[in-house]
Scaffold this motif. Structure first.
Motif, PDB file in Angstrom:
ATOM      1  N   PRO A 117     127.581  -9.689 -15.518  1.00  0.00           N
ATOM      2  CA  PRO A 117     126.759  -8.525 -15.727  1.00  0.00           C
ATOM      3  C   PRO A 117     127.369  -7.411 -15.570  1.00  0.00           C
ATOM      4  CG  PRO A 117     125.826 -10.521 -14.700  1.00  0.00           C
ATOM      5  CD  PRO A 117     127.131 -10.801 -14.768  1.00  0.00           C
ATOM      6  N   SER A 118     126.816  -6.271 -16.207  1.00  0.00           N
ATOM      7  CA  SER A 118     127.150  -5.017 -15.903  1.00  0.00           C
ATOM      8  C   SER A 118     126.214  -4.027 -16.346  1.00  0.00           C
ATOM      9  CB  SER A 118     128.602  -4.541 -16.961  1.00  0.00           C
ATOM     10  OG  SER A 118     128.854  -3.376 -16.847  1.00  0.00           O
ATOM     11  N   SER A 119     126.135  -2.788 -15.576  1.00  0.00           N
ATOM     12  CA  SER A 119     125.329  -1.823 -15.861  1.00  0.00           C
ATOM     13  C   SER A 119     126.226  -0.489 -15.732  1.00  0.00           C
ATOM     14  CB  SER A 119     124.057  -1.682 -14.887  1.00  0.00           C
ATOM     15  OG  SER A 119     124.741  -1.610 -13.434  1.00  0.00           O
ATOM     16  N   LEU A 120     125.444   0.660 -16.373  1.00  0.00           N
ATOM     17  CA  LEU A 120     126.080   2.045 -16.550  1.00  0.00           C
ATOM     18  C   LEU A 120     124.987   2.824 -16.700  1.00  0.00           C
ATOM     19  CD1 LEU A 120     129.002   2.524 -18.934  1.00  0.00           C
ATOM     20  CD2 LEU A 120     126.961   3.995 -19.281  1.00  0.00           C
ATOM     21  N   LEU A 157     128.305  12.657 -16.364  1.00  0.00           N
ATOM     22  CA  LEU A 157     128.665  11.843 -15.058  1.00  0.00           C
ATOM     23  C   LEU A 157     128.343  10.370 -15.452  1.00  0.00           C
ATOM     24  CD1 LEU A 157     129.813  11.497 -12.239  1.00  0.00           C
ATOM     25  CD2 LEU A 157     127.237  11.851 -11.712  1.00  0.00           C
ATOM     26  N   ILE A 158     129.374   9.630 -15.443  1.00  0.00           N
ATOM     27  CA  ILE A 158     129.223   8.118 -15.797  1.00  0.00           C
ATOM     28  C   ILE A 158     129.459   7.154 -14.583  1.00  0.00           C
ATOM     29  CG2 ILE A 158     130.372   6.391 -17.219  1.00  0.00           C
ATOM     30  CD1 ILE A 158     131.492   9.082 -18.760  1.00  0.00           C
ATOM     31  N   THR A 159     128.433   6.416 -14.126  1.00  0.00           N
ATOM     32  CA  THR A 159     128.614   5.545 -13.196  1.00  0.00           C
ATOM     33  C   THR A 159     128.535   4.084 -13.629  1.00  0.00           C
ATOM     34  OG1 THR A 159     127.421   6.911 -11.820  1.00  0.00           O
ATOM     35  CG2 THR A 159     127.524   4.796 -10.815  1.00  0.00           C
ATOM     36  N   VAL A 160     129.418   3.193 -13.504  1.00  0.00           N
ATOM     37  CA  VAL A 160     129.741   1.938 -13.867  1.00  0.00           C
ATOM     38  C   VAL A 160     129.596   0.993 -12.784  1.00  0.00           C
ATOM     39  CG1 VAL A 160     130.931  -0.049 -15.186  1.00  0.00           C
ATOM     40  CG2 VAL A 160     131.082   2.613 -15.630  1.00  0.00           C
ATOM     41  N   GLU A 161     128.788   0.054 -12.682  1.00  0.00           N
ATOM     42  CA  GLU A 161     128.481  -0.848 -11.883  1.00  0.00           C
ATOM     43  C   GLU A 161     129.430  -2.283 -12.204  1.00  0.00           C
ATOM     44  OE1 GLU A 161     125.148  -3.153  -8.816  1.00  0.00           O
ATOM     45  OE2 GLU A 161     124.390  -1.645 -10.356  1.00  0.00           O
TER      46      GLU A 161
END
Length: 318
Positions: A27-30, A99-103
């Motif tokens: 799983p990934s979120s952005l 601004l990019i935030t990746v989990e």
């Protein structure tokens, strides 16, 4: 007459995406957030303890791996891979600052194209900012090669891509696309093109830890002269269009939009990264210029209607 907005742009609001990584299968979120003028694309990771890593410029000198995708090094926070589709959407839509935030350590693959990112950008609106766009103008040609494959950046009065692929496959074969960039043309002709792979390679890739999240929901699967996806292709030449989509994303790591022509034959992420390294190896190869100094002839952002339904641009063939 200059028909393109010469001001910098950012997204209209916070955009959120969830899915899985096409390679790690996790799983990934952005999120993509509005950012200040002259900040470019900046990236950080959301860590397991809910804190954030240091924010860093998303730049070509941070590229750490180019096998099957583009990965960037975030120092102590590790790497983030598969950034090219998301960055392609930003660049293709004329966004300068975000601004990019990746989990997680891989961006969500979504449907394998840049379409979901573009759809969200269009829905959010594009905010014009009080600073002039800046471009990297190519002054002198640079070329990198690997056997018969090459990638080149050349002086050109505009922003153009000339991408050619050649696969020993009856389904793909030799395809070429010449693309003069504008946001509207990017939406129509590039954004929906999906990543692809060959069934014969799947077992080896998965044993090596790649393509663990790949499926017919996010990739075109080619097997012995046929396409396995039930709905066929979105464009008749979707394969070369996806390679062009990747190139738009990889070249956006220059830090500013490139004013010039990109050409490639049998190229990919590795050569895309190398041609940027060659470009910046000498200041004689380029100059930084404001949009007002260029005879731009791109379609205006305002030509994109609010709430554009991208599914209307999908064509099914075969």
């Amino acid at each position: 007459m200059n028909r393109f907005a010469t001001k910098q742009c950012t997204v209209g609001r916070v955009l959120s995406f969830t899915g899985i990584g096409v390679h790690n299968g996790k799983p990934s979120s952005l999120t993509i957030e509005p950012a200040a003028v002259d900040s470019g694309y900046a990236i950080r990771r959301k860590l397991d303890d809910e804190s954030y890593s240091a924010t860093m410029p998303l730049h070509h000198n941070r590229v750490s791996r180019t096998y099957l995708c583009t990965a960037v090094d975030l120092g102590d926070a590790g790497t983030v891979s598969m950034i090219e589709h998301m960055v392609s959407a930003l660049s293709g839509m004329g966004i300068d600052n975000a601004l990019i935030t990746v989990e997680g350590n891989e961006c969500p693959v979504l449907d394998g194209s840049a379409g979901k990112y573009v759809e969200a950008i269009v829905a959010s609106g594009i905010e014009t900012q009080p600073a002039e766009k800046m471009f990297i103008k190519i002054k002198r040609s640079v070329t990198v090669r690997s056997n018969d494959a090459f990638a080149a950046l050349e002086p050109y009065n505009g922003r153009a891509f000339d991408v050619e692929i050649d696969f020993e496959s009856d389904v793909i074969g030799r395809q070429r696309m010449i693309f003069d960039w504008s946001p509207k043309r990017y939406v129509d002709d590039v954004s929906q093109a999906r990543t692809f792979g060959f069934i014969k390679d799947a077992k080896v890739l998965r044993q090596a830890g790649y393509a663990l999240g790949s499926s017919l929901e996010n990739s075109i699967a080619v097997d012995e002269g046929k396409i396995l996806n039930q709905d066929g292709l979105r464009y008749e030449d979707e394969f070369v269009r996806h390679k062009l989509l990747d190139a738009v994303g990889d070249l956006a790591l220059a830090g500013m939009p490139i004013y010039g022509k990109f050409r490639s034959y049998k190229g990919g992420h590795g050569l895309n990264a190398l041609v940027l390294n060659s470009l910046f190896a000498s200041e004689q190869n380029y100059e930084i210029v404001p949009a007002s100094a260029l005879p731009l002839e791109f379609d205006a952002l305002e030509e994109l209607p609010a709430g554009l339904e991208l599914r209307g641009y999908i064509r099914s063939v075969g």
